[in-house]
Scaffold this motif. Structure first.
Motif, PDB file in Angstrom:
ATOM      1  N   ARG A 240     -68.794  35.438  49.448  1.00 49.16           N
ATOM      2  CA  ARG A 240     -69.627  36.428  50.209  1.00 49.16           C
ATOM      3  C   ARG A 240     -68.542  37.429  50.598  1.00 49.16           C
ATOM      4  O   ARG A 240     -67.483  37.296  50.483  1.00 49.16           O
ATOM      5  N   TYR A 244     -69.602  39.322  56.154  1.00 50.77           N
ATOM      6  CA  TYR A 244     -70.309  38.225  56.398  1.00 50.77           C
ATOM      7  C   TYR A 244     -69.441  37.001  57.118  1.00 50.77           C
ATOM      8  O   TYR A 244     -69.934  36.476  57.964  1.00 50.77           O
ATOM      9  N   ALA A 269     -75.797  39.959  58.075  1.00 48.00           N
ATOM     10  CA  ALA A 269     -74.970  40.020  56.851  1.00 48.00           C
ATOM     11  C   ALA A 269     -75.507  39.337  55.818  1.00 48.00           C
ATOM     12  O   ALA A 269     -75.390  39.696  54.639  1.00 48.00           O
ATOM     13  N   PHE A 270     -76.479  38.181  55.865  1.00 52.04           N
ATOM     14  CA  PHE A 270     -76.823  37.380  54.631  1.00 52.04           C
ATOM     15  C   PHE A 270     -77.824  36.427  55.449  1.00 52.04           C
ATOM     16  O   PHE A 270     -77.455  35.438  56.204  1.00 52.04           O
ATOM     17  N   ARG A 296     -80.580  38.186  48.751  1.00 55.15           N
ATOM     18  CA  ARG A 296     -80.093  38.514  50.348  1.00 55.15           C
ATOM     19  C   ARG A 296     -81.332  39.225  50.860  1.00 55.15           C
ATOM     20  O   ARG A 296     -81.700  40.466  50.585  1.00 55.15           O
TER      21      ARG A 296
END
Length: 737
Positions: A240, A244, A269-270, A296
């Motif tokens: 990632r 993240y 972020a995710f 995502r």
């Protein structure tokens, strides 16, 4: 508790340390379970060790793939070299590597990877006795089960944030068998994130991303984890972004240090349809899964009303927006006909380009402010400082003294003396170093030294402090040990789970019964009464009263031995019955079996190709699985469960069907774990003679839902091939990456 962050590359490592990580885990150029991450070559690894250690952190090197015979010596040398450079521990999966490291370099600290499916205390004890220093637990454990593992007295590491595999790590052959990319060798193609259909016999029950879990997040469970004995909080994400990693570490740092529980930036972020607590409190049902979208997901931005969007959160130019059919970066924001650089929650705005439809819920999946925050961190990668208290003495005609380090002699001032304020200002300069001195002036007289002398003393003291944080060692290379000859009698074994096979003749073959499945027609322990001369196959995953199960096994009449890949079973039964290793022990090289000295023989890994089979040493001790359903996954999650509450799966046959139309058989064991099998049956019956010529003497077939089992038995007995409408030779010819 330690915050352990992923470092797939240099930027991610800097982001992790600047956010406050206590340790990082990273891979070298080879033998890492994230082969497609950036990883670190020798020069980069030296830099990473210096950077992290200067901050007082730790570096754990992942050498956590299965290793072939032509790789294991290089992997061992990597461990020795990295230890000498200062790595704090090696994370491993391969049993052969564990055997070699502890035989030749016992000082190296070893952490058992979650790829070893560490799930019961007896398994933990087994690895503790083999020299392992830390257990990285399976993600499928409940809080109660984690507490039970803590009684071993080993450090426990638990995944708390990031992607979840639906299969027990180390038990998955799906990517390997479907596409030749082995998850056990760091090359998983993630077929679990694709669309599948669940069938109950011929009835389609549901469709979606049925094998794709949400991201795990245990940010709100830190006190419970600490009470359970967890020492290390592991964040997943070597593939990632730096953004993240930074936001994840920062969120856990704030939670531990300040009690702030805020996961909003991590979700931005995710996330995959939000977060899940996994199996911490209960067995996961549909709420565990991201069945609609495995990618995502982002956060709800707002509903489309006509040509405009009613905002549920702020939006800026260049923020990313996800739609049902794709996504876009915001190029213009219009509010009441005027262009604005950002818009706030509650406003009704137009977002351009207008790639959305009436009634659609838009998602914000990129936040440029968060991205910029991380970019700034990466440009100032010594911004976080560690204050070092130190005493300072400044007396005329004596060497000035910083801690135990002496500098130039303080002179009588000819003009203006140095003031305390100027001295303190100078000593507190830090520059490109993580350390900032926090001096206390214990003795002071008005005097003078050139500023260069003061700078030199400060730099020398800081460098001495940094050297104390670096661990250089000098392990000398040791030659590989010779093989201890281990051999077993050449035999043919037949594994079966259905009652109907009890009445069949198995002349010249050993029966291996499996009474652990609950489909209609399957064996139970009651069916074994009166049976003689059989082996028992025990599942690789058993958490429930394992000691009681093993006591029951030893009371069985007619038992000749046990076939298992469960090290907890091996721990409890060693010396009490014959033990054979199942193929999920993942023996891919000649040294793995040396670790399992209580075994009289073992099945080779299903990921061995012909080349690896030919190179395997001491072939007489191994068994080869030449026919049967290859188990691709073991799942704690029940695919047939509906809603919350206890599992209510029945004994009706179920299948998963992929997008190419292949059907993958699903079976439920007596502990309500799901087992997923490859569509084509493995068939190497025509290759038994070739395998014998290589030096193998023992072979295994497994009968499962056979339409003509006598045909298969006859071919096995006569060592002849058999034609089947849908079969595979597995990795025999193609091997794995």
């Amino acid at each position: 508790m330690e915050i352990l962050a992923p470092a797939g590359n240099r930027d991610n490592l800097i982001a992790a340390i600047q956010a406050g990580a206590d340790a990082v885990y990273l891979g070298a150029s080879l033998f890492s379970a994230r082969a497609y991450a950036g990883n670190f070559d020798e020069e980069e690894l030296r830099w990473a060790l210096g950077y992290v250690h200067d901050y007082g952190g730790k570096v754990y090197l992942t050498v956590n793939t299965l290793l072939k015979d032509n790789e294991i010596e290089d992997a061992l040398e990597l461990c020795r070299w990295a230890w000498n450079q200062g790595v704090d521990a090696i994370i491993f999966q391969d049993p052969g590597l564990l055997y070699l490291v502890k035989s030749l370099y016992p000082d190296i600290e070893l952490h058992a990877s979650t790829q070893l499916s560490l799930h019961n205390p007896f398994q933990g004890k087994y690895f503790k006795d083999k020299g392992v220093d830390r257990l990285i637990l399976a993600r499928e454990l409940s809080l109660k089960e984690i507490k039970a593992m803590n009684e071993l007295g080993l450090d426990l590491e638990v995944f708390v944030q990031g992607a979840l595999c639906i299969c027990y790590s180390g038990q998955c052959l799906m990517s390997s068998l479907i596409g030749g990319r082995s998850g056990n060798r760091g090359r998983c193609a993630q077929p679990c994130r694709l669309v599948y259909s669940l069938y109950k016999e011929e009835e389609k029950v549901k469709e979606g991303h049925l094998l794709s879990p949400k991201d795990l997040s245990l940010l709100h469970e830190l006190h419970a984890l600490e009470d359970a004995g967890v020492k290390s909080l592991k964040l997943e994400g070597r593939m990632r972004s730096a953004s993240y990693v930074y936001q994840a570490v920062k969120s856990y740092r704030q939670a531990l240090d300040q009690g702030i529980l805020d996961d909003e930036k991590m979700k931005q972020a995710f996330n995959r349809q939000g977060f899940t607590r996994g199996y911490l409190y209960e067995k996961g049902g549909e709420e565990l899964m991201a069945t609609e979208d495995p990618g995502r997901g982002g956060l709800d931005l707002g509903y489309v009303q006509g040509r405009k969007v009613k905002l549920l959160r702020d939006i800026r130019l260049q923020d990313g927006v996800a739609t049902q059919k794709g996504g876009f970066r915001v190029e213009k924001i219009l509010h009441q006909g005027k262009e604005i650089p950002w818009a706030e929650k509650g406003q009704l705005v137009e977002l351009l380009p207008r790639k959305y439809q009436e009634g659609e819920m838009l998602k914000k999946n990129v936040d440029t402010a968060l991205e910029q925050e991380v970019k700034d961190v990466l440009h100032r990668h010594y911004e976080r400082k560690i204050d070092i208290p130190v005493d300072f003495s400044f007396e005329v005609n004596k060497p000035m003294k910083l801690g135990d380090l002496e500098g130039d002699t303080v002179q009588t001032p000819l003009k203006a003396p140095l003031t305390k304020e100027r001295i303190l200002e100078n000593l507190q300069k830090s520059g490109d170093t993580p350390l900032r001195l926090n001096p206390t002036i214990t003795n002071f007289e008005e005097g003078f030294v050139p500023m260069g002398s003061l700078n030199a003393l400060r730099r020398a003291y800081v460098e001495a402090q940094l050297q104390l944080r670096r661990n250089r060692r000098d392990l000398k290379k040791v030659a590989l040990p010779s093989f201890e000859k281990k051999s077993s009698l050449a035999k043919k074994y037949v594994i079966f789970r259905e009652k109907r096979y009890l009445e069949m003749e198995f002349e010249g073959m050993e029966r291996v019964v499996d009474p652990f499945f609950k489909e209609e027609g399957c064996l139970s322990f009651e069916d074994l009464k009166g049976q003689k001369d059989y082996y028992l196959r025990v599942p690789g995953i058993v958490k429930e009263d394992l000691a009681g199960l093993c006591e029951r096994i030893l009371q069985l009449d007619g038992l000749k031995g046990v076939l298992t890949s469960n090290q907890g079973v091996m721990e409890l039964l060693k010396g009490k019955t014959v033990l054979l290793g199942d193929y999920k022990l993942n023996l891919l090289n000649s040294y793995g079996l040396a670790l399992y000295d209580e075994l009289e023989g073992a099945l080779v890994s299903e990921e061995m190709g012909r080349k690896e089979l030919e190179e395997l040493k001491n072939k007489e001790a191994y068994l080869v699985y030449v026919y049967g359903p290859q188990e691709m996954m073991v799942l704690e999650h029940c695919l047939t469960k509906k809603g919350a509450g206890p599992c209510s799966c029945d004994s009706t046959p179920h299948y998963l069907q992929d997008q190419k139309g292949y059907r993958l058989r699903l079976a439920r064991d007596r502990y309500c774990r799901n087992h997923l099998y490859n569509g084509p049956v493995k068939n190497l019956l025509s290759d038994v003679n070739a395998l014998k010529e290589m030096g193998f003497g023992s072979f295994v077939i497994e009968l499962f839902d056979e339409k003509d089992p006598q045909k298969i038995l006859r071919a096995f007995k006569e060592e002849q091939g058999v034609d089947l409408p849908l079969s595979t030779r597995g990795h025999y010819h193609r091997g794995v990456e």
